[in-house]
Write a protein that holds these residues in place. Structure first.
Motif, PDB file in Angstrom:
ATOM      1  N   ALA A 169       1.911  46.925  44.777  1.00  0.00           N
ATOM      2  CA  ALA A 169       2.067  45.789  45.701  1.00  0.00           C
ATOM      3  C   ALA A 169       3.481  45.239  45.591  1.00  0.00           C
ATOM      4  O   ALA A 169       4.271  45.660  44.740  1.00  0.00           O
ATOM      5  N   GLY A 170       3.766  44.263  46.454  1.00  0.00           N
ATOM      6  CA  GLY A 170       5.053  43.587  46.399  1.00  0.00           C
ATOM      7  C   GLY A 170       5.098  42.565  45.271  1.00  0.00           C
ATOM      8  O   GLY A 170       4.102  42.307  44.599  1.00  0.00           O
ATOM      9  N   LYS A 171       6.258  41.991  45.061  1.00  0.00           N
ATOM     10  CA  LYS A 171       6.430  41.012  43.984  1.00  0.00           C
ATOM     11  C   LYS A 171       6.023  39.619  44.463  1.00  0.00           C
ATOM     12  O   LYS A 171       6.091  39.304  45.661  1.00  0.00           O
ATOM     13  N   LEU A 172       5.587  38.797  43.515  1.00  0.00           N
ATOM     14  CA  LEU A 172       5.211  37.425  43.830  1.00  0.00           C
ATOM     15  C   LEU A 172       5.603  36.542  42.656  1.00  0.00           C
ATOM     16  O   LEU A 172       5.304  36.852  41.501  1.00  0.00           O
ATOM     17  N   ASP A 173       6.280  35.431  42.966  1.00  0.00           N
ATOM     18  CA  ASP A 173       6.775  34.542  41.911  1.00  0.00           C
ATOM     19  C   ASP A 173       5.650  33.784  41.235  1.00  0.00           C
ATOM     20  O   ASP A 173       4.614  33.486  41.826  1.00  0.00           O
ATOM     21  N   MET A 174       5.887  33.454  39.954  1.00  0.00           N
ATOM     22  CA  MET A 174       4.988  32.617  39.161  1.00  0.00           C
ATOM     23  C   MET A 174       5.756  31.324  38.890  1.00  0.00           C
ATOM     24  O   MET A 174       6.691  31.312  38.078  1.00  0.00           O
ATOM     25  N   VAL A 175       5.387  30.268  39.564  1.00  0.00           N
ATOM     26  CA  VAL A 175       6.143  29.022  39.569  1.00  0.00           C
ATOM     27  C   VAL A 175       5.414  27.968  38.740  1.00  0.00           C
ATOM     28  O   VAL A 175       4.219  27.735  38.956  1.00  0.00           O
ATOM     29  N   PRO A 176       6.094  27.323  37.788  1.00  0.00           N
ATOM     30  CA  PRO A 176       5.443  26.282  36.995  1.00  0.00           C
ATOM     31  C   PRO A 176       4.843  25.189  37.880  1.00  0.00           C
ATOM     32  O   PRO A 176       5.475  24.724  38.830  1.00  0.00           O
ATOM     33  N   GLY A 177       3.606  24.809  37.585  1.00  0.00           N
ATOM     34  CA  GLY A 177       2.943  23.771  38.348  1.00  0.00           C
ATOM     35  C   GLY A 177       2.329  24.237  39.649  1.00  0.00           C
ATOM     36  O   GLY A 177       1.808  23.421  40.411  1.00  0.00           O
ATOM     37  N   HIS A 178       2.390  25.539  39.918  1.00  0.00           N
ATOM     38  CA  HIS A 178       1.866  26.068  41.188  1.00  0.00           C
ATOM     39  C   HIS A 178       1.111  27.361  40.910  1.00  0.00           C
ATOM     40  O   HIS A 178       1.487  28.135  40.022  1.00  0.00           O
ATOM     41  N   VAL A 179       0.045  27.605  41.661  1.00  0.00           N
ATOM     42  CA  VAL A 179      -0.756  28.820  41.511  1.00  0.00           C
ATOM     43  C   VAL A 179      -0.541  29.712  42.727  1.00  0.00           C
ATOM     44  O   VAL A 179      -0.735  29.280  43.867  1.00  0.00           O
ATOM     45  N   ASN A 180      -0.116  30.949  42.494  1.00  0.00           N
ATOM     46  CA  ASN A 180       0.002  31.943  43.558  1.00  0.00           C
ATOM     47  C   ASN A 180      -1.058  33.015  43.366  1.00  0.00           C
ATOM     48  O   ASN A 180      -1.480  33.296  42.228  1.00  0.00           O
ATOM     49  N   ARG A 181      -1.481  33.624  44.456  1.00  0.00           N
ATOM     50  CA  ARG A 181      -2.523  34.649  44.398  1.00  0.00           C
ATOM     51  C   ARG A 181      -2.040  35.922  45.074  1.00  0.00           C
ATOM     52  O   ARG A 181      -1.454  35.872  46.154  1.00  0.00           O
ATOM     53  N   LEU A 182      -2.299  37.034  44.415  1.00  0.00           N
ATOM     54  CA  LEU A 182      -1.862  38.337  44.917  1.00  0.00           C
ATOM     55  C   LEU A 182      -3.058  39.277  44.952  1.00  0.00           C
ATOM     56  O   LEU A 182      -3.785  39.412  43.969  1.00  0.00           O
ATOM     57  N   ARG A 183      -3.277  39.911  46.116  1.00  0.00           N
ATOM     58  CA  ARG A 183      -4.342  40.898  46.260  1.00  0.00           C
ATOM     59  C   ARG A 183      -3.772  42.304  46.058  1.00  0.00           C
ATOM     60  O   ARG A 183      -2.736  42.652  46.638  1.00  0.00           O
ATOM     61  N   VAL A 184      -4.478  43.110  45.283  1.00  0.00           N
ATOM     62  CA  VAL A 184      -4.060  44.486  44.994  1.00  0.00           C
ATOM     63  C   VAL A 184      -5.280  45.390  45.099  1.00  0.00           C
ATOM     64  O   VAL A 184      -6.378  45.008  44.687  1.00  0.00           O
ATOM     65  N   GLN A 185      -5.067  46.572  45.662  1.00  0.00           N
ATOM     66  CA  GLN A 185      -6.132  47.578  45.667  1.00  0.00           C
ATOM     67  C   GLN A 185      -5.510  48.939  45.414  1.00  0.00           C
ATOM     68  O   GLN A 185      -4.775  49.467  46.261  1.00  0.00           O
ATOM     69  N   ALA A 186      -5.789  49.508  44.252  1.00  0.00           N
ATOM     70  CA  ALA A 186      -5.265  50.830  43.909  1.00  0.00           C
ATOM     71  C   ALA A 186      -6.054  51.904  44.636  1.00  0.00           C
ATOM     72  O   ALA A 186      -7.279  51.824  44.750  1.00  0.00           O
ATOM     73  N   LYS A 187      -5.363  52.918  45.112  1.00  0.00           N
ATOM     74  CA  LYS A 187      -6.020  53.996  45.843  1.00  0.00           C
ATOM     75  C   LYS A 187      -6.642  55.031  44.928  1.00  0.00           C
ATOM     76  O   LYS A 187      -7.592  55.726  45.312  1.00  0.00           O
ATOM     77  N   ASN A 188      -6.089  55.178  43.741  1.00  0.00           N
ATOM     78  CA  ASN A 188      -6.544  56.231  42.843  1.00  0.00           C
ATOM     79  C   ASN A 188      -6.319  55.811  41.401  1.00  0.00           C
ATOM     80  O   ASN A 188      -5.663  54.794  41.126  1.00  0.00           O
ATOM     81  N   ALA A 189      -6.858  56.597  40.489  1.00  0.00           N
ATOM     82  CA  ALA A 189      -6.668  56.316  39.063  1.00  0.00           C
ATOM     83  C   ALA A 189      -5.223  56.597  38.667  1.00  0.00           C
ATOM     84  O   ALA A 189      -4.536  57.431  39.263  1.00  0.00           O
ATOM     85  N   GLY A 190      -4.756  55.897  37.654  1.00  0.00           N
ATOM     86  CA  GLY A 190      -3.397  56.108  37.173  1.00  0.00           C
ATOM     87  C   GLY A 190      -2.919  54.940  36.347  1.00  0.00           C
ATOM     88  O   GLY A 190      -3.604  53.922  36.210  1.00  0.00           O
ATOM     89  N   VAL A 191      -1.744  55.098  35.767  1.00  0.00           N
ATOM     90  CA  VAL A 191      -1.096  54.044  34.994  1.00  0.00           C
ATOM     91  C   VAL A 191       0.186  53.664  35.714  1.00  0.00           C
ATOM     92  O   VAL A 191       1.028  54.526  35.988  1.00  0.00           O
ATOM     93  N   PHE A 192       0.339  52.385  36.024  1.00  0.00           N
ATOM     94  CA  PHE A 192       1.459  51.915  36.822  1.00  0.00           C
ATOM     95  C   PHE A 192       2.202  50.828  36.062  1.00  0.00           C
ATOM     96  O   PHE A 192       1.603  49.861  35.596  1.00  0.00           O
ATOM     97  N   ARG A 193       3.508  50.993  35.966  1.00  0.00           N
ATOM     98  CA  ARG A 193       4.332  50.057  35.202  1.00  0.00           C
ATOM     99  C   ARG A 193       4.644  48.822  36.026  1.00  0.00           C
ATOM    100  O   ARG A 193       5.019  48.908  37.187  1.00  0.00           O
ATOM    101  N   GLY A 194       4.501  47.655  35.395  1.00  0.00           N
ATOM    102  CA  GLY A 194       4.878  46.397  36.010  1.00  0.00           C
ATOM    103  C   GLY A 194       6.067  45.784  35.294  1.00  0.00           C
ATOM    104  O   GLY A 194       6.385  46.153  34.159  1.00  0.00           O
ATOM    105  N   GLN A 195       6.719  44.832  35.938  1.00  0.00           N
ATOM    106  CA  GLN A 195       7.965  44.276  35.419  1.00  0.00           C
ATOM    107  C   GLN A 195       8.142  42.857  35.922  1.00  0.00           C
ATOM    108  O   GLN A 195       7.763  42.541  37.054  1.00  0.00           O
ATOM    109  N   CYS A 196       8.701  41.990  35.106  1.00  0.00           N
ATOM    110  CA  CYS A 196       9.128  40.690  35.598  1.00  0.00           C
ATOM    111  C   CYS A 196      10.352  40.903  36.483  1.00  0.00           C
ATOM    112  O   CYS A 196      11.323  41.530  36.066  1.00  0.00           O
ATOM    113  N   ALA A 197      10.297  40.382  37.696  1.00  0.00           N
ATOM    114  CA  ALA A 197      11.362  40.621  38.672  1.00  0.00           C
ATOM    115  C   ALA A 197      12.204  39.375  38.932  1.00  0.00           C
ATOM    116  O   ALA A 197      12.949  39.329  39.910  1.00  0.00           O
TER     117      ALA A 197
END
Length: 327
Positions: A169-197
């Motif tokens: 999925a795309g990136k989404l900020d994590m902002v102090p004092g605020h809640v953001n929500r991100l929807r993700v649906q993987a198509k297949n099994a696997g290991v995917f690396r994430g990163q603070c952007a």
């Protein structure tokens, strides 16, 4: 020439290695597929326009006098310099907005809800029940069922972080004092690396995590195992390791099923089952566990965990073996 080729290869190899770890052009999720499609359309469109401009430039510089005269006509200037850019950019904008807003998951209830809190510099991960109460907590290790929508509840209590798994999925900020929500649906099994952007401090580049997409049945088994307390030490070495851990580490870390109930650091109840340590900096095994405990400040300077470099080699090995046993 050989030296030049070697230099070029050395420059390219790290880029290729990074691309093999995480790439927006290798989508394995619904949102990531849309982002990759938009990227290719924009790239190809920009390439075609660039090629057209270069052809017109070549004609203007080296073409026959008749062709060069034609390029100077007012009608062509208005059409090429005003009408064409407006039409093309408007079409690309409309396509972009439509593609970005279309989501098959928007009206679907998530199968799993996961709260992720950006810490300095690691990821606190809580799996939530239907009523929003935490089921269990882990760190830097996220597992989801593939083929099912997953909702990430993103928070931060310190600075702005940005949650990004390029292949899902795309990136989404994590902002102090605020809640953001991100929807993700993987198509297949696997290991995917994430990163603070989003730059968040000295160890921003060492704030990574893994998302493992599992078969839904395997995922439910993993959840059931994670909800269990830590297994009890099976021999004297592990019991000694637990004793040293409770003396030195329980103020900051929790291990469910023991007296360790600290909340400042990651929950270590099932740390032995995780792929990495220190938010993706080290592979997870006895040697790296011991190295992280004894020299965490050398490996990841300014993190909140002190280096326990006064433990004897025997005590250090016992603690590392005890933590490895917590699967």
């Amino acid at each position: 020439m050989l030296h030049l080729r070697s230099t070029v290869l050395l420059a390219i190899l790290p880029i290729q290695a990074s691309a093999d770890v995480q790439s927006v052009l290798r989508p394995h999720g619904e949102d990531a597929s849309r982002i990759a499609e938009i990227s290719w359309v924009m790239f190809i469109g920009a390439g075609v326009i660039f090629l057209l401009v270069m052809i017109l430039l070549a004609v203007a510089l080296y073409g026959k006098p008749q062709a060069r005269t034609l390029l100077g006509r007012r009608s062509l200037i208005v059409a090429g310099g005003l009408a064409f850019p407006i039409a093309v950019l408007s079409a690309l904008l409309a396509y972009n907005l439509k593609a970005a807003s279309s989501s098959a998951m928007a009206d679907t209830a998530p199968a799993v809800r996961i709260e992720v809190v950006g810490e300095m510099w690691w990821w606190r991960v809580r799996y939530l029940a239907a009523n929003g109460q935490p089921l269990f907590e882990t760190a830097n290790d996220i597992r989801i069922p593939y083929g099912q929508p997953v909702e990430f509840v993103l928070k931060s209590d310190n600075v702005i972080h940005s949650f990004w798994v390029p292949e899902l999925a795309g990136k989404l900020d994590m902002v102090p004092g605020h809640v953001n929500r991100l929807r993700v649906q993987a198509k297949n099994a696997g290991v995917f690396r994430g990163q603070c952007a989003e730059y968040c401090g000295a160890q921003h580049a060492k704030m990574m995590f893994d998302v493992q997409a599992l078969d839904p049945g395997d995922f439910q088994q993993w959840v059931a195992a994670q909800r269990e307390p830590a297994r009890k030490p099976a021999d004297d070495t592990l019991r000694a390791g637990q004793r040293h851990f409770l003396q030195a580490c329980a103020q900051c870390h929790a291990i469910r099923g023991t007296a360790a109930a600290g909340t400042l650091g990651p929950d270590l109840t099932h740390i032995g089952s995780r792929r990495s340590l220190a938010a993706g900096v080290l592979p997870n095994n006895v040697g790296t566990l011991a190295g992280w405990i004894a020299g965490g400040q050398h490996i990841k300077p300014d993190n909140a965990m002190p280096s326990f470099n006064r433990l004897s080699s025997q005590d250090l090995r016992a603690v590392a073996q005890y933590l490895e046993s917590l699967e």
